[in-house]
Enzyme design. Structure first.
Site, PDB file in Angstrom:
ATOM      1  N   GLU A   1       0.869  -1.208   0.011  1.00  0.00           N
ATOM      2  CA  GLU A   1       0.019  -0.107  -0.178  1.00  0.00           C
ATOM      3  C   GLU A   1       0.918   1.345  -0.022  1.00  0.00           C
ATOM      4  O   GLU A   1       0.504   2.110  -0.630  1.00  0.00           O
ATOM      5  CB  GLU A   1      -1.058   0.026   1.279  1.00  0.00           C
TER       6      GLU A   1
ATOM      7  N   TRP B   1      24.253 -39.128 -11.641  1.00  0.00           N
ATOM      8  CA  TRP B   1      22.984 -38.571 -11.384  1.00  0.00           C
ATOM      9  C   TRP B   1      21.798 -39.221 -11.787  1.00  0.00           C
ATOM     10  O   TRP B   1      21.910 -39.660 -12.915  1.00  0.00           O
ATOM     11  CB  TRP B   1      22.921 -36.884 -12.003  1.00  0.00           C
TER      12      TRP B   1
END
Lengths: 369, 369
Positions: free
Chosen positions: A57, A175
């Site tokens: 705001e 991996w």
């Protein structure tokens, strides 16, 4: 008839879009967006970027200046009513002379909910609440969970082959998933308040468990400068006190909280299975460290405990199109089920490919105890 | 400049669309579509529906009648040149007086490839080959594989929980996947020439392994009358001669071929691991039973053998959003891998949800031996 016009919807959508720009940086604060409109035109807008910096705001009022007088402010969350690191936004809106405030939702904190609205209404401002509430709630699942339950939102990240293996029998796992999947993890880490792991995982991979800006997706980098990178706090279960300063974990400057029964940053009790009490850890993280959102990266042992104790809100599973064989290490360890009705049901929220891999986001559907 | 006009593309696309209407019924024949066009208008069209019934060209010529004179015929596969159960289509096209024949591809059978074209050209007909060849090949992956390699196309169907379990430790597995996923299996079975399973699987589930028309998807039922339902032959590995006539398998009237070392419909040798030689079985199915397309539904043992022997062309994996725990029975059994580089890589061809479950279609990428 609805109290909201099509223009109201348009402005609140815009405020929600603005709020999203803070998702990597606002923790522990909520993501909030604000638009100020006068006579059908946007005169000010802003979003909350970081705790300690102005609320949405304030940015919007600064931009609007005198044009805020007689205008309508659209805010995704009830404006605050208390003096914190910034003065209350409700008072700011009153002083700026806005005529009407439209909010998506009330502040979820039961101790403050509604006070901002009362302050505005007492000053003669028209207040309308509930516009696009569901969309506004989706901006802050973790903040809302902490406010409403005093516990953090817990996401469990896992990676496996298509046959559910997280490592070979000899422990090798580098991996399983692709570079793309491992980079995808970075944008999840970057949104979390904390990354939870174990000293076993840290030692096995010499893992840093931090956010590497260079590995974030390009569309994220565009809106998120490297200089404003926020690092989640790393929370490591280290019951046997195995962590030491030679580890990569200690090379990066984001903070670390160790967890053990004694002699740790966070001390928790043991449960009836002689394991660290994870429910107590989560309560402490929420209450004492303002942690909304925990991202878990660990092995099958911690995953199993979290699942068995129903402490997971969302599972993010990466599956590589690889067959590793059932003699590897399974995703959640042994569960000892005797009947198919005991299986843990999940609900698929999202299914997509990330590079060559599959990413599936699932919510557990807990059975009654 | 291409010898094909936009109109040629349009007509061949139409022929390919027609060919697809035979996918449940043509086995062991290929799917073929034909369109005959004259002065920019379709005057005849058809597709091959079933072995022993007219070829696509015959249907199209009957429909065109005299209008075939001076027309162009678009066929997805080279017209046949030999007298089989029907006279050669190339001769039919010559007699009908067509001026030009456009084909997507040559007949893959090396013994006949090109003879149809020669017959047409010798009659003075213009022949253009190669329009939308890739799309036409995709109509008949299994027929082409048998023609080109003398081996059938093998699809391996599996079902597991999201953590890769096909059953609990006590063997219970009913039901892991949803009704929708189990019905989805029906449209795959319906396309196969043969369904391969083992007596263990048949006995464990008292499985029928047939196509149930009422369980086919509604869009399939619309184009596929119950009265023309074709049942794949059921090929059951029954080394210990456990099958008996009380089983549901024998209640339905589609045929069964038992496989064993001796005393079976198909006898195959044992390999060095004292297992039935699957490569020999597949060669026999292709050579002696005209089997293009084998759909495998069995347990981890057969799946493992097929994968280790590189005999799988496609894996169709249904994954239910359920956690069963690593103490259940894994998808492919133990593979004894010591290094991540030994993992079997797959390529994801398709990923989607079927009801609450995931269906992923994958092609193995075999490493050099």
């Amino acid at each position: 008839m609805s109290k909201f016009t099509p223009f109201d919807y348009q402005m609140m959508s815009r405020a929600i879009g603005l709020a999203k720009r803070g998702i990597y940086t606002t923790s522990p604060n909520p993501n909030v967006g604000c638009v100020i409109a006068h006579e059908g035109k946007v005169v000010g807008e802003g979003f909350h970027a970081k705790a300690g910096e102005p609320h949405a705001e304030v940015h919007a009022m600064r931009m609007a200046g005198d044009k805020a007088r007689g205008a309508t402010a659209y805010v995704t969350l009830e404006p605050c009513s208390h003096y914190g690191r910034t003065p209350p936004c409700s008072l700011g809106l009153i002083n700026a002379g806005v005529k009407r405030v439209v909010c998506a939702m009330t502040d979820p904190n039961p101790q403050v909910g509604g006070r901002g609205f009362n302050m505005l209404r007492e000053a003669g401002i028209e207040v309308d609440v509930g516009l696009l509430e569901q969309e506004a709630r989706a901006l802050n699942p973790a903040f809302l969970k902490r406010m409403e339950t005093r516990k953090p939102f817990v996401q469990l990240k896992m990676a496996a082959s298509i046959d559910g293996q997280t490592a070979l029998a000899n422990g090798r796992s580098q991996w399983i998933t692709s570079t793309q999947a491992r980079r995808d993890v970075q944008h999840y880490r970057a949104q979390a308040s904390a990354i939870l792991s174990t000293s076993q995982t840290v030692l096995a991979d010499d893992a840093s468990l931090n956010v590497r800006w260079s590995e974030l997706p390009q569309d994220v980098q565009r809106h998120y400068a490297e200089t404003s990178l926020r690092q989640p706090v790393r929370v490591i279960l280290d019951r046997a006190h195995q962590l030491h300063s030679e580890l990569k974990l200690y090379q990066s400057n984001s903070s670390i909280l160790t967890v053990a029964e004694t002699d740790a940053d966070i001390c928790v009790e043991l449960d009836s299975h002689h394991q660290l009490r994870l429910d107590q850890l989560f309560q402490t993280l929420a209450a004492e460290h303002n942690i909304n959102h925990v991202w878990v990266e660990a092995g099958a042992t911690l995953a199993k405990s979290l699942i068995e104790q129903q402490l997971v809100d969302e599972i993010i599973l990466y599956m590589a199109p690889k067959i590793m064989g059932a003699d590897g290490r399974g995703l959640f360890g042994a569960l000892g089920l005797n009947d198919m009705a005991q299986a843990i049901d999940l609900d698929i929220k999202e299914l997509r490919q990330v590079g060559p891999d599959i990413r599936v986001v699932m919510t557990p559907i807990w059975k009654e105890e």
